[in-house]
Scaffold this motif. Sequence first.
Motif, PDB file in Angstrom:
ATOM      1  N   ASN A   1       0.816  -1.228   0.000  1.00 17.73           N
ATOM      2  CA  ASN A   1       0.000   0.000   0.000  1.00 17.73           C
ATOM      3  C   ASN A   1       0.846   1.273   0.000  1.00 17.73           C
ATOM      4  N   TYR A   2       1.551   1.462  -1.115  1.00 19.88           N
ATOM      5  CA  TYR A   2       2.426   2.620  -1.264  1.00 19.88           C
ATOM      6  C   TYR A   2       1.693   3.871  -1.745  1.00 19.88           C
ATOM      7  N   GLY A   3       0.443   3.753  -2.148  1.00 19.12           N
ATOM      8  CA  GLY A   3      -0.263   4.864  -2.772  1.00 19.12           C
ATOM      9  C   GLY A   3      -0.303   6.114  -1.912  1.00 19.12           C
ATOM     10  N   GLY A   4      -0.365   7.277  -2.583  1.00 23.78           N
ATOM     11  CA  GLY A   4      -0.480   8.545  -1.883  1.00 23.78           C
ATOM     12  C   GLY A   4      -1.932   8.903  -1.669  1.00 23.78           C
ATOM     13  N   THR A   5      -2.562   9.474  -2.692  1.00 22.93           N
ATOM     14  CA  THR A   5      -3.995   9.769  -2.632  1.00 22.93           C
ATOM     15  C   THR A   5      -4.811   8.590  -3.151  1.00 22.93           C
ATOM     16  N   LEU A   6      -4.316   7.939  -4.182  1.00 26.14           N
ATOM     17  CA  LEU A   6      -5.027   6.823  -4.808  1.00 26.14           C
ATOM     18  C   LEU A   6      -4.386   5.495  -4.428  1.00 26.14           C
ATOM     19  N   ILE A   7      -5.220   4.476  -4.287  1.00 28.83           N
ATOM     20  CA  ILE A   7      -4.727   3.124  -4.013  1.00 28.83           C
ATOM     21  C   ILE A   7      -4.729   2.280  -5.280  1.00 28.83           C
ATOM     22  N   VAL A   8      -5.192   2.854  -6.405  1.00 28.24           N
ATOM     23  CA  VAL A   8      -5.318   2.080  -7.642  1.00 28.24           C
ATOM     24  C   VAL A   8      -3.964   1.612  -8.154  1.00 28.24           C
ATOM     25  N   TRP A   9      -2.899   2.373  -7.890  1.00 27.38           N
ATOM     26  CA  TRP A   9      -1.574   1.955  -8.365  1.00 27.38           C
ATOM     27  C   TRP A   9      -1.157   0.656  -7.689  1.00 27.38           C
ATOM     28  N   ASP A  10      -1.423   0.521  -6.398  1.00 25.08           N
ATOM     29  CA  ASP A  10      -1.103  -0.726  -5.693  1.00 25.08           C
ATOM     30  C   ASP A  10      -1.905  -1.890  -6.257  1.00 25.08           C
ATOM     31  N   ARG A  11      -3.140  -1.643  -6.585  1.00 24.01           N
ATOM     32  CA  ARG A  11      -3.967  -2.707  -7.166  1.00 24.01           C
ATOM     33  C   ARG A  11      -3.438  -3.095  -8.547  1.00 24.01           C
ATOM     34  N   LEU A  12      -2.973  -2.108  -9.309  1.00 19.86           N
ATOM     35  CA  LEU A  12      -2.472  -2.383 -10.659  1.00 19.86           C
ATOM     36  C   LEU A  12      -1.128  -3.107 -10.636  1.00 19.86           C
ATOM     37  N   PHE A  13      -0.254  -2.744  -9.692  1.00 14.13           N
ATOM     38  CA  PHE A  13       1.114  -3.253  -9.707  1.00 14.13           C
ATOM     39  C   PHE A  13       1.379  -4.313  -8.641  1.00 14.13           C
ATOM     40  N   GLY A  14       0.322  -4.850  -8.039  1.00 18.44           N
ATOM     41  CA  GLY A  14       0.460  -6.020  -7.188  1.00 18.44           C
ATOM     42  C   GLY A  14       1.023  -5.787  -5.811  1.00 18.44           C
ATOM     43  N   THR A  15       0.888  -4.573  -5.268  1.00 18.89           N
ATOM     44  CA  THR A  15       1.412  -4.304  -3.925  1.00 18.89           C
ATOM     45  C   THR A  15       0.300  -4.006  -2.918  1.00 18.89           C
ATOM     46  N   PHE A  16      -0.934  -4.334  -3.274  1.00 19.10           N
ATOM     47  CA  PHE A  16      -2.052  -4.025  -2.381  1.00 19.10           C
ATOM     48  C   PHE A  16      -2.283  -5.155  -1.383  1.00 19.10           C
ATOM     49  N   ALA A  17      -2.611  -4.775  -0.160  1.00 19.04           N
ATOM     50  CA  ALA A  17      -3.051  -5.731   0.863  1.00 19.04           C
ATOM     51  C   ALA A  17      -4.146  -5.070   1.677  1.00 19.04           C
ATOM     52  N   ALA A  18      -5.233  -5.789   1.899  1.00 21.19           N
ATOM     53  CA  ALA A  18      -6.345  -5.270   2.691  1.00 21.19           C
ATOM     54  C   ALA A  18      -6.083  -5.494   4.173  1.00 21.19           C
ATOM     55  N   GLU A  19      -6.604  -4.607   4.981  1.00 21.06           N
ATOM     56  CA  GLU A  19      -6.484  -4.755   6.432  1.00 21.06           C
ATOM     57  C   GLU A  19      -7.346  -5.910   6.903  1.00 21.06           C
ATOM     58  N   ASP A  20      -6.746  -6.804   7.643  1.00 17.91           N
ATOM     59  CA  ASP A  20      -7.441  -7.961   8.187  1.00 17.91           C
ATOM     60  C   ASP A  20      -7.799  -7.662   9.635  1.00 17.91           C
ATOM     61  N   GLU A  21      -9.100  -7.611   9.922  1.00 16.43           N
ATOM     62  CA  GLU A  21      -9.526  -7.285  11.284  1.00 16.43           C
ATOM     63  C   GLU A  21      -9.088  -8.340  12.289  1.00 16.43           C
ATOM     64  N   GLN A  22      -8.794  -9.545  11.801  1.00 11.28           N
ATOM     65  CA  GLN A  22      -8.323 -10.601  12.698  1.00 11.28           C
ATOM     66  C   GLN A  22      -6.811 -10.512  12.937  1.00 11.28           C
ATOM     67  N   ALA A  23      -6.149  -9.706  12.168  1.00 16.29           N
ATOM     68  CA  ALA A  23      -4.696  -9.524  12.320  1.00 16.29           C
ATOM     69  C   ALA A  23      -4.379  -8.039  12.283  1.00 16.29           C
ATOM     70  N   PRO A  24      -4.678  -7.307  13.346  1.00 13.05           N
ATOM     71  CA  PRO A  24      -4.433  -5.865  13.363  1.00 13.05           C
ATOM     72  C   PRO A  24      -2.951  -5.554  13.185  1.00 13.05           C
ATOM     73  N   PRO A  25      -2.633  -4.447  12.533  1.00 10.48           N
ATOM     74  CA  PRO A  25      -1.220  -4.113  12.289  1.00 10.48           C
ATOM     75  C   PRO A  25      -0.431  -3.919  13.583  1.00 10.48           C
ATOM     76  N   GLU A  26       0.792  -4.415  13.566  1.00 12.82           N
ATOM     77  CA  GLU A  26       1.770  -4.099  14.599  1.00 12.82           C
ATOM     78  C   GLU A  26       2.677  -3.033  14.009  1.00 12.82           C
ATOM     79  N   TYR A  27       2.633  -1.833  14.565  1.00 13.57           N
ATOM     80  CA  TYR A  27       3.317  -0.701  13.956  1.00 13.57           C
ATOM     81  C   TYR A  27       4.798  -0.664  14.310  1.00 13.57           C
ATOM     82  N   GLY A  28       5.568  -0.107  13.382  1.00 14.23           N
ATOM     83  CA  GLY A  28       6.995   0.039  13.618  1.00 14.23           C
ATOM     84  C   GLY A  28       7.809  -0.652  12.544  1.00 14.23           C
ATOM     85  N   ILE A  29       9.091  -0.817  12.808  1.00 15.41           N
ATOM     86  CA  ILE A  29      10.016  -1.442  11.866  1.00 15.41           C
ATOM     87  C   ILE A  29      10.565  -2.721  12.477  1.00 15.41           C
TER      88      ILE A  29
END
Length: 307
Positions: free
Chosen positions: A231-259
């Motif tokens: 999910n590198y997109g700025g305003t639009l997420i369509v680029w991630d969908r087009l170039f294979g870098t999209f991932a949807a948020e999974d409510e069963q696996a909330p993000p762990e933030y950081g590096i």
Amino acid sequence: MALMDMMETVLEGSGLLELWETLAPWLALDERQLIFVFATPVFIAVTLWEYLRIRHDPTRMDVPEAIRNFALGAGYQMTELLFAGLIAFPVYAFLYHYRILDLELNWVTGLLTFLGVDFCFYWMHRSSHRIRWFWAAHVVHHSSERMNFSTAMRQNATNIFNGMWIFYLPLAFVGFNPVWIGIAYALSLVYQFFVHTTLVGKLPRWVELVFNTPSHHRVHHGRNPGYIDRNYGGTLIVWDRLFGTFAAEDEQAPPEYGITRPVHSNNLLVLWTHEYRDLFRAMSRPGALPLRLKHLWKPPEWDRESE
């Protein structure tokens, strides 16, 4: 034509700049920086609004860190203000002087400018994760283990020296005025400020399909194995969908933030420079020069022993 003449041509007819020069003639800002000047009080107000709602949750809000995030953002703005006109803008002016097309600003070219900037942002952002030299500047934005509006301000003062602005140069060479590019870029960053929050759930399906949203950007900041480098997109997420870098948020696996390699420091200089230090330390290890230089453009996780 001399370089200064080129720059004056590019800035001709800039209404926001004239307004600022009237208000503060001692400090020259371009339109992009001026947008940030006016947006910053809004950012602070929205951050305070969010704070009142999450202040009792230490996993989402830490006041010293939030203040530190704004200090990091101030450092970024300061170096942009002082050096963008010396480093980046002359290159844009030069390419625009030898542009391929003469484009007048109208609804069509305005929309194309927005789409072009957003497309370039996607590749710049993707490169800032997959090329270690660019990651060295971008990592500070991801090093917080909390997600709130102040995280959006967590930027690196070295960005202007790092060279990520080169990704937008083709737009100037095609014929898009650098002033338009700067305005579109600034407005995109203003939009992106508002996707840094946990208070907004998933939006209507059509919005999630087309635009970058808080849900999509929470994934981007996650260090979960399935969320890293998505999910590198700025305003639009369509680029991630087009170039294979999209991932949807999974409510069963909330993000762990950081590096994946946390930096336990509150020192602004350490936060700005720790990845450069590690990069140059890796490059200084004995070996053939071509292999040592590879650290600059290989992904952050790459090491010579892996080849």
